[in-house]
Motif scaffolding. Structure first.
Motif, PDB file in Angstrom:
ATOM      1  N   ARG A  41      -3.833  14.458   3.500  1.00  0.00           N
ATOM      2  CA  ARG A  41      -3.866  13.523   2.362  1.00  0.00           C
ATOM      3  C   ARG A  41      -3.902  12.095   2.875  1.00  0.00           C
ATOM      4  NH1 ARG A  41       0.381  15.361  -2.167  1.00  0.00           N
ATOM      5  NH2 ARG A  41      -0.167  13.277  -2.885  1.00  0.00           N
ATOM      6  N   VAL A  42      -4.596  11.256   2.130  1.00  0.00           N
ATOM      7  CA  VAL A  42      -4.760   9.856   2.540  1.00  0.00           C
ATOM      8  C   VAL A  42      -4.875   8.969   1.299  1.00  0.00           C
ATOM      9  CG1 VAL A  42      -7.295  10.079   2.697  1.00  0.00           C
ATOM     10  CG2 VAL A  42      -6.143   8.306   4.023  1.00  0.00           C
ATOM     11  N   ALA A  43      -4.463   7.726   1.438  1.00  0.00           N
ATOM     12  CA  ALA A  43      -4.734   6.722   0.401  1.00  0.00           C
ATOM     13  C   ALA A  43      -5.394   5.535   1.077  1.00  0.00           C
ATOM     14  CB  ALA A  43      -3.442   6.291  -0.279  1.00  0.00           C
ATOM     15  N   VAL A  44      -6.445   5.020   0.454  1.00  0.00           N
ATOM     16  CA  VAL A  44      -7.101   3.809   0.948  1.00  0.00           C
ATOM     17  C   VAL A  44      -6.884   2.738  -0.118  1.00  0.00           C
ATOM     18  CG1 VAL A  44      -9.314   2.743   1.533  1.00  0.00           C
ATOM     19  CG2 VAL A  44      -8.810   5.077   2.312  1.00  0.00           C
ATOM     20  N   LYS A  67      -1.481  12.260  16.725  1.00  0.00           N
ATOM     21  CA  LYS A  67      -1.743  13.379  15.806  1.00  0.00           C
ATOM     22  C   LYS A  67      -0.519  14.252  15.549  1.00  0.00           C
ATOM     23  CE  LYS A  67      -3.845  16.546  19.064  1.00  0.00           C
ATOM     24  NZ  LYS A  67      -5.049  16.627  19.829  1.00  0.00           N
ATOM     25  N   GLY A  68       0.486  14.206  16.446  1.00  0.00           N
ATOM     26  CA  GLY A  68       1.711  14.981  16.201  1.00  0.00           C
ATOM     27  C   GLY A  68       2.765  14.185  15.443  1.00  0.00           C
ATOM     28  N   GLU A  69       2.473  12.925  15.126  1.00  0.00           N
ATOM     29  CA  GLU A  69       3.458  12.060  14.453  1.00  0.00           C
ATOM     30  C   GLU A  69       3.733  12.598  13.050  1.00  0.00           C
ATOM     31  OE1 GLU A  69       5.326   9.058  15.225  1.00  0.00           O
ATOM     32  OE2 GLU A  69       6.100   9.950  13.387  1.00  0.00           O
ATOM     33  N   GLN A  70       4.999  12.885  12.758  1.00  0.00           N
ATOM     34  CA  GLN A  70       5.307  13.488  11.455  1.00  0.00           C
ATOM     35  C   GLN A  70       5.569  12.442  10.364  1.00  0.00           C
ATOM     36  OE1 GLN A  70       8.395  16.408  12.031  1.00  0.00           O
ATOM     37  NE2 GLN A  70       7.113  17.602  13.407  1.00  0.00           N
ATOM     38  N   ARG A  71       5.811  11.204  10.766  1.00  0.00           N
ATOM     39  CA  ARG A  71       6.026  10.173   9.740  1.00  0.00           C
ATOM     40  C   ARG A  71       4.683   9.774   9.110  1.00  0.00           C
ATOM     41  NH1 ARG A  71       9.092   5.988  13.524  1.00  0.00           N
ATOM     42  NH2 ARG A  71       7.469   6.785  14.889  1.00  0.00           N
ATOM     43  N   THR A  72       4.735   9.278   7.885  1.00  0.00           N
ATOM     44  CA  THR A  72       3.532   8.741   7.239  1.00  0.00           C
ATOM     45  C   THR A  72       3.013   7.580   8.089  1.00  0.00           C
ATOM     46  OG1 THR A  72       4.342   9.378   5.072  1.00  0.00           O
ATOM     47  CG2 THR A  72       2.717   7.602   5.129  1.00  0.00           C
ATOM     48  N   LEU A  73       1.694   7.530   8.274  1.00  0.00           N
ATOM     49  CA  LEU A  73       1.104   6.497   9.141  1.00  0.00           C
ATOM     50  C   LEU A  73       0.403   5.428   8.305  1.00  0.00           C
ATOM     51  CD1 LEU A  73      -0.076   9.448  11.027  1.00  0.00           C
ATOM     52  CD2 LEU A  73       0.649   7.573  12.456  1.00  0.00           C
ATOM     53  N   VAL A  74       0.613   4.181   8.669  1.00  0.00           N
ATOM     54  CA  VAL A  74      -0.002   3.068   7.938  1.00  0.00           C
ATOM     55  C   VAL A  74      -0.861   2.251   8.908  1.00  0.00           C
ATOM     56  CG1 VAL A  74       0.422   1.045   6.485  1.00  0.00           C
ATOM     57  CG2 VAL A  74       2.073   2.937   6.477  1.00  0.00           C
ATOM     58  N   PHE A  75      -2.132   2.089   8.553  1.00  0.00           N
ATOM     59  CA  PHE A  75      -3.067   1.333   9.397  1.00  0.00           C
ATOM     60  C   PHE A  75      -3.685   0.189   8.592  1.00  0.00           C
ATOM     61  CE2 PHE A  75      -3.356   5.806  10.716  1.00  0.00           C
ATOM     62  CZ  PHE A  75      -3.096   5.712  12.074  1.00  0.00           C
ATOM     63  N   TYR A  76      -4.000  -0.907   9.273  1.00  0.00           N
ATOM     64  CA  TYR A  76      -4.859  -1.939   8.697  1.00  0.00           C
ATOM     65  C   TYR A  76      -6.278  -1.658   9.204  1.00  0.00           C
ATOM     66  CZ  TYR A  76      -0.895  -4.845   7.190  1.00  0.00           C
ATOM     67  OH  TYR A  76       0.226  -5.327   6.564  1.00  0.00           O
ATOM     68  N   VAL A 111      -5.945  -1.220   3.554  1.00  0.00           N
ATOM     69  CA  VAL A 111      -4.854  -0.521   4.234  1.00  0.00           C
ATOM     70  C   VAL A 111      -5.091   0.981   4.063  1.00  0.00           C
ATOM     71  CG1 VAL A 111      -2.354  -0.185   4.415  1.00  0.00           C
ATOM     72  CG2 VAL A 111      -3.250  -2.380   3.615  1.00  0.00           C
ATOM     73  N   VAL A 112      -4.925   1.730   5.154  1.00  0.00           N
ATOM     74  CA  VAL A 112      -5.077   3.190   5.105  1.00  0.00           C
ATOM     75  C   VAL A 112      -3.700   3.816   5.329  1.00  0.00           C
ATOM     76  CG1 VAL A 112      -6.228   5.190   6.154  1.00  0.00           C
ATOM     77  CG2 VAL A 112      -7.394   2.966   6.102  1.00  0.00           C
ATOM     78  N   VAL A 113      -3.324   4.707   4.432  1.00  0.00           N
ATOM     79  CA  VAL A 113      -2.020   5.387   4.556  1.00  0.00           C
ATOM     80  C   VAL A 113      -2.307   6.887   4.663  1.00  0.00           C
ATOM     81  CG1 VAL A 113       0.276   5.662   3.546  1.00  0.00           C
ATOM     82  CG2 VAL A 113      -1.047   3.586   3.049  1.00  0.00           C
ATOM     83  N   VAL A 114      -1.846   7.503   5.744  1.00  0.00           N
ATOM     84  CA  VAL A 114      -2.189   8.902   6.012  1.00  0.00           C
ATOM     85  C   VAL A 114      -0.911   9.733   6.134  1.00  0.00           C
ATOM     86  CG1 VAL A 114      -3.533  10.464   7.505  1.00  0.00           C
ATOM     87  CG2 VAL A 114      -4.077   8.030   7.460  1.00  0.00           C
ATOM     88  N   ASP A 115      -0.972  10.933   5.577  1.00  0.00           N
ATOM     89  CA  ASP A 115       0.138  11.877   5.721  1.00  0.00           C
ATOM     90  C   ASP A 115       0.448  12.121   7.199  1.00  0.00           C
ATOM     91  OD1 ASP A 115       1.606  13.021   3.750  1.00  0.00           O
ATOM     92  OD2 ASP A 115       0.268  14.731   3.422  1.00  0.00           O
ATOM     93  N   ALA A 121       0.839  -1.206   0.000  1.00  0.00           N
ATOM     94  CA  ALA A 121       0.000   0.000   0.000  1.00  0.00           C
ATOM     95  C   ALA A 121       0.872   1.253   0.000  1.00  0.00           C
ATOM     96  CB  ALA A 121      -0.923  -0.013   1.221  1.00  0.00           C
ATOM     97  N   LEU A 122       1.891   1.244   0.828  1.00  0.00           N
ATOM     98  CA  LEU A 122       2.785   2.395   0.924  1.00  0.00           C
ATOM     99  C   LEU A 122       3.437   2.686  -0.427  1.00  0.00           C
ATOM    100  CD1 LEU A 122       3.830   4.222   3.247  1.00  0.00           C
ATOM    101  CD2 LEU A 122       5.703   2.612   3.521  1.00  0.00           C
ATOM    102  N   SER A 123       3.745   1.629  -1.164  1.00  0.00           N
ATOM    103  CA  SER A 123       4.473   1.808  -2.420  1.00  0.00           C
ATOM    104  C   SER A 123       3.610   2.468  -3.492  1.00  0.00           C
ATOM    105  CB  SER A 123       5.026   0.467  -2.919  1.00  0.00           C
ATOM    106  OG  SER A 123       3.974  -0.354  -3.390  1.00  0.00           O
ATOM    107  N   VAL A 124       2.282   2.480  -3.317  1.00  0.00           N
ATOM    108  CA  VAL A 124       1.422   3.105  -4.333  1.00  0.00           C
ATOM    109  C   VAL A 124       0.602   4.265  -3.768  1.00  0.00           C
ATOM    110  CG1 VAL A 124       1.224   1.041  -5.779  1.00  0.00           C
ATOM    111  CG2 VAL A 124      -0.419   1.379  -3.924  1.00  0.00           C
ATOM    112  N   ALA A 125       0.836   4.607  -2.500  1.00  0.00           N
ATOM    113  CA  ALA A 125      -0.007   5.624  -1.855  1.00  0.00           C
ATOM    114  C   ALA A 125       0.294   7.034  -2.360  1.00  0.00           C
ATOM    115  CB  ALA A 125       0.167   5.568  -0.336  1.00  0.00           C
TER     116      ALA A 125
END
Ligand code: SAM
Length: 291
Positions: A185-188, A155-164, A223-227, A123-127
């Motif tokens: 920004r987000v990718a689902v 909410k203060g985490e600056q790295r891209t977040l990946v959730f299942y 998979v949810v990938v959030v800025d 997911a991260l590779s195409v987000a």
């Protein structure tokens, strides 16, 4: 006396949907070991059939991992090599196996990864979001109150977040992400490598609204990938400066810094440098080196 050389524990990644994603090395390893520990033996039996392999299976899931681990370590110490697989993707990534790997390492048994598919990485590779620094958060709590509390801590985490996420919770989760993080920004990514693979790109407001009306977005594996959070903005620096200016009118530098850090949450070294600069400017001197 013969010395038994302990076997190797192979941690074998399997496909997350498309069977063609099995690696040649995974296939060879599954064919070579004495036994395969599997999260769901029926599921893995299907995979083995598709690969034309037959092998004794033993179930290892979150409810029996502790007791099974001792038996498996015994087999490994006896010289048998074993493989661990989960239902899909890379074992131990939101899947069982941690206790077994830890116990094997402690027993001096070699643990070898056979890498392959992992939904988070796919997911991260195409987000289309930053990948230089990211953090994997697995599944969020199922209940909204606990989920929002977890998100609040992130909410203060600056790295891209990946959730299942499970399909029946994706709409609520996107709404909670929007409520706690604000719009980002987000990718689902759903059904990766499968027939209905879809990657939705947008912002949280748009995809939370779409999840309410589009049943496809709420189907399958997700998979949810959030800025990550934006870096501390200039607004933060200006606010810190305003605060320190007011405090320095009545207090010595170190006391002003203590209070400013407490109120603003700024880093102490940043607040200290700003205070020294303001104090020096006020008394008409040169700023010390590095300030
Ligand atoms: N170990 C696996 C891995 O390496 O990705 C993850 C196992 S976890 C129990 C299962 C979750 O992974 C699913 O609920 C979903 O969030 C995600 N997932 C697994 N396969 C997926 C796929 N094909 N497309 C999107 N997400 C997937």
């Amino acid at each position: 006396m013969t010395t038994v050389v302990s076997g190797i524990l192979y941690i074998v990644a399997t496909p997350i949907g498309n069977l063609a994603d099995i690696s040649a090395r995974a296939r060879d390893t599954l064919g070579a070991v004495s036994r395969i520990a599997a999260e769901d033996t029926r599921h893995t039996a299907q995979l083995l059939r598709a690969l034309g392999l037959e092998k004794p299976l033993l179930s290892l899931h979150e409810h029996n991992e502790r007791e099974r681990t001792a038996a498996l370590i015994g087999e490994l110490l006896n010289g048998d090599s074993l493989a661990l697989v989960s239902d899909a993707g890379t074992p131990l990534v939101a899947d069982p196996g941690f206790a077994l790997v830890r116990a094997a390492q402690e027993a001096g048994i070699r643990v070898v990864p056979i890498p392959g598919a992992c939904a988070a990485i796919a997911a991260l590779s195409v987000a289309g979001l930053a990948t230089d620094r990211f953090c994997f958060e697995g599944f969020l709590p199922a209940k909204s109150v606990a989920r929002r509390a977890r998100l609040d801590g992130l909410k203060g985490e600056q790295r891209t977040l990946v959730f299942y996420e499970a399909p029946h919770r994706i709409a609520e989760t996107l709404a909670d992400l929007l409520a706690v993080f604000g719009n980002r920004r987000v990718a689902v990514a759903r059904e990766l490598t499968k027939l209905h693979e879809t990657v939705y790109h947008g912002d949280l407001a748009a995809l939370a609204a779409q999840a309410e009306v589009d049943p496809d977005l709420r189907r399958g594996e997700i998979v949810v990938v959030v800025d990550g959070a934006a870096e501390a903005s200039d607004d933060g620096a200006a606010e810190l400066e305003r605060l320190l200016r007011a405090l320095l009118a009545d207090l010595p530098v170190s006391r002003a810094v203590d209070i400013a850090v407490e109120i603003s949450g700024a880093r102490r070294n940043v607040a200290y440098r700003t205070a020294l600069r303001l104090d020096t400017a006020r008394s008409g001197g040169d700023a010390p080196d590095g300030a």
